[in-house]
Design a protein around this motif. Structure first.
Motif, PDB file in Angstrom:
ATOM      1  N   VAL A  74       2.996  48.329   0.006  1.00  0.00           N
ATOM      2  CA  VAL A  74       2.205  48.140  -1.218  1.00  0.00           C
ATOM      3  C   VAL A  74       0.781  48.666  -1.080  1.00  0.00           C
ATOM      4  CG1 VAL A  74       3.579  46.156  -1.936  1.00  0.00           C
ATOM      5  CG2 VAL A  74       1.524  45.793  -0.562  1.00  0.00           C
ATOM      6  N   ALA A  75       0.537  49.492  -0.081  1.00  0.00           N
ATOM      7  CA  ALA A  75      -0.835  49.972   0.176  1.00  0.00           C
ATOM      8  C   ALA A  75      -1.416  50.701  -1.034  1.00  0.00           C
ATOM      9  CB  ALA A  75      -0.862  50.872   1.404  1.00  0.00           C
ATOM     10  N   TYR A  76      -0.600  51.528  -1.704  1.00  0.00           N
ATOM     11  CA  TYR A  76      -1.130  52.257  -2.858  1.00  0.00           C
ATOM     12  C   TYR A  76      -1.538  51.289  -3.970  1.00  0.00           C
ATOM     13  CZ  TYR A  76       3.211  51.721  -5.529  1.00  0.00           C
ATOM     14  OH  TYR A  76       4.269  51.221  -6.240  1.00  0.00           O
ATOM     15  N   GLY A  77      -0.783  50.203  -4.131  1.00  0.00           N
ATOM     16  CA  GLY A  77      -1.149  49.204  -5.132  1.00  0.00           C
ATOM     17  C   GLY A  77      -2.449  48.512  -4.784  1.00  0.00           C
ATOM     18  N   LEU A  78      -2.632  48.218  -3.497  1.00  0.00           N
ATOM     19  CA  LEU A  78      -3.874  47.579  -3.063  1.00  0.00           C
ATOM     20  C   LEU A  78      -5.069  48.492  -3.325  1.00  0.00           C
ATOM     21  CD1 LEU A  78      -2.754  46.077   0.374  1.00  0.00           C
ATOM     22  CD2 LEU A  78      -2.695  45.009  -1.876  1.00  0.00           C
ATOM     23  N   VAL A  79      -4.912  49.778  -3.002  1.00  0.00           N
ATOM     24  CA  VAL A  79      -6.004  50.735  -3.209  1.00  0.00           C
ATOM     25  C   VAL A  79      -6.361  50.818  -4.690  1.00  0.00           C
ATOM     26  CG1 VAL A  79      -6.631  53.178  -3.098  1.00  0.00           C
ATOM     27  CG2 VAL A  79      -5.526  52.100  -1.147  1.00  0.00           C
ATOM     28  N   PHE A  80      -5.365  50.935  -5.553  1.00  0.00           N
ATOM     29  CA  PHE A  80      -5.653  51.112  -6.972  1.00  0.00           C
ATOM     30  C   PHE A  80      -6.116  49.826  -7.647  1.00  0.00           C
ATOM     31  CE2 PHE A  80      -3.529  55.134  -6.270  1.00  0.00           C
ATOM     32  CZ  PHE A  80      -4.317  55.979  -7.015  1.00  0.00           C
ATOM     33  N   GLU A  81      -5.682  48.669  -7.167  1.00  0.00           N
ATOM     34  CA  GLU A  81      -6.230  47.423  -7.717  1.00  0.00           C
ATOM     35  C   GLU A  81      -7.706  47.277  -7.350  1.00  0.00           C
ATOM     36  OE1 GLU A  81      -3.695  44.212  -6.462  1.00  0.00           O
ATOM     37  OE2 GLU A  81      -2.638  44.255  -8.381  1.00  0.00           O
ATOM     38  N   ASN A  82      -8.052  47.630  -6.123  1.00  0.00           N
ATOM     39  CA  ASN A  82      -9.462  47.591  -5.724  1.00  0.00           C
ATOM     40  C   ASN A  82     -10.272  48.637  -6.488  1.00  0.00           C
ATOM     41  OD1 ASN A  82      -9.059  45.518  -3.854  1.00  0.00           O
ATOM     42  ND2 ASN A  82      -8.451  46.968  -2.282  1.00  0.00           N
ATOM     43  N   LEU A  83      -9.645  49.777  -6.755  1.00  0.00           N
ATOM     44  CA  LEU A  83     -10.323  50.814  -7.534  1.00  0.00           C
ATOM     45  C   LEU A  83     -10.592  50.328  -8.952  1.00  0.00           C
ATOM     46  CD1 LEU A  83     -11.363  53.709  -7.235  1.00  0.00           C
ATOM     47  CD2 LEU A  83      -9.166  54.493  -8.112  1.00  0.00           C
TER      48      LEU A  83
END
Length: 172
Positions: free
Chosen positions: A46-55
């Motif tokens: 889920v790393a991409y989800g974490l990056v985009f939620e933080n973005l």
């Protein structure tokens, strides 16, 4: 895009779409029964989800700063070169997102297990504290609160909790 604000909104909208895809993935894994895994297996999935939620969060803050600068210094705001200005706002947002997701990956090297692999369970230990604190601070900066915890709008001049009382000059 006609203005800097529109570019920021478009980038945030793109991040929203990616987060929606991420949440669809999480729901599909729940329906399939792919739950209860080690955190070191969860975070890379889920790393991409974490990056985009933080973005999303950081661009929300950047939008708040952008609007504040447009109101407080309108003449200077129009004179700043748009590309450099957007880079100055977006590069810290991207760094914030990547660093926080990397910290979650770093902290997930342990043997702890998560029931469902999504954002709140992907962050553990210090990464969860950092994620919670930084996202809360970004929201508090964007939407300041008074001592009672109510959001202050219009730079604190309007209190939307009070009912509207027409003055005596209004026609009734």
């Amino acid at each position: 895009m006609r203005s800097r604000c529109h570019v920021l909104i478009a980038i945030r909208s793109f991040a929203d779409i990616i987060v929606c895809v991420y949440l669809i993935q999480v729901r599909a894994e729940i329906l399939v029964g792919n739950t209860f895994m080690k955190s070191r297996q969860c975070v890379p999935r889920v790393a991409y989800g974490l990056v985009f939620e933080n973005l999303q969060c950081s661009i929300g803050l950047a939008l708040g700063v952008d609007r504040l600068l447009a109101i407080v210094t309108p003449v200077q705001y129009r004179k700043w070169p748009a590309r450099q200005y957007l880079l100055l706002l977006l590069v810290p947002c991207c760094i914030f997102s990547l660093v926080l997701a990397s910290f979650a990956l770093w902290e997930s090297s342990g043997e702890s297990r998560v029931a469902i692999c999504f954002t709140p369970s992907a962050y553990i230990n210090r990464a969860k504290m950092a994620w919670t604190k930084l996202n809360t601070d970004a929201q508090d900066f964007t939407f300041p609160r008074d001592s009672d915890g109510h959001v202050q709008y219009m730079l604190g001049f309007a209190d939307l909790r009070k009912p509207f009382a027409p003055d005596d000059n209004c026609v009734r």
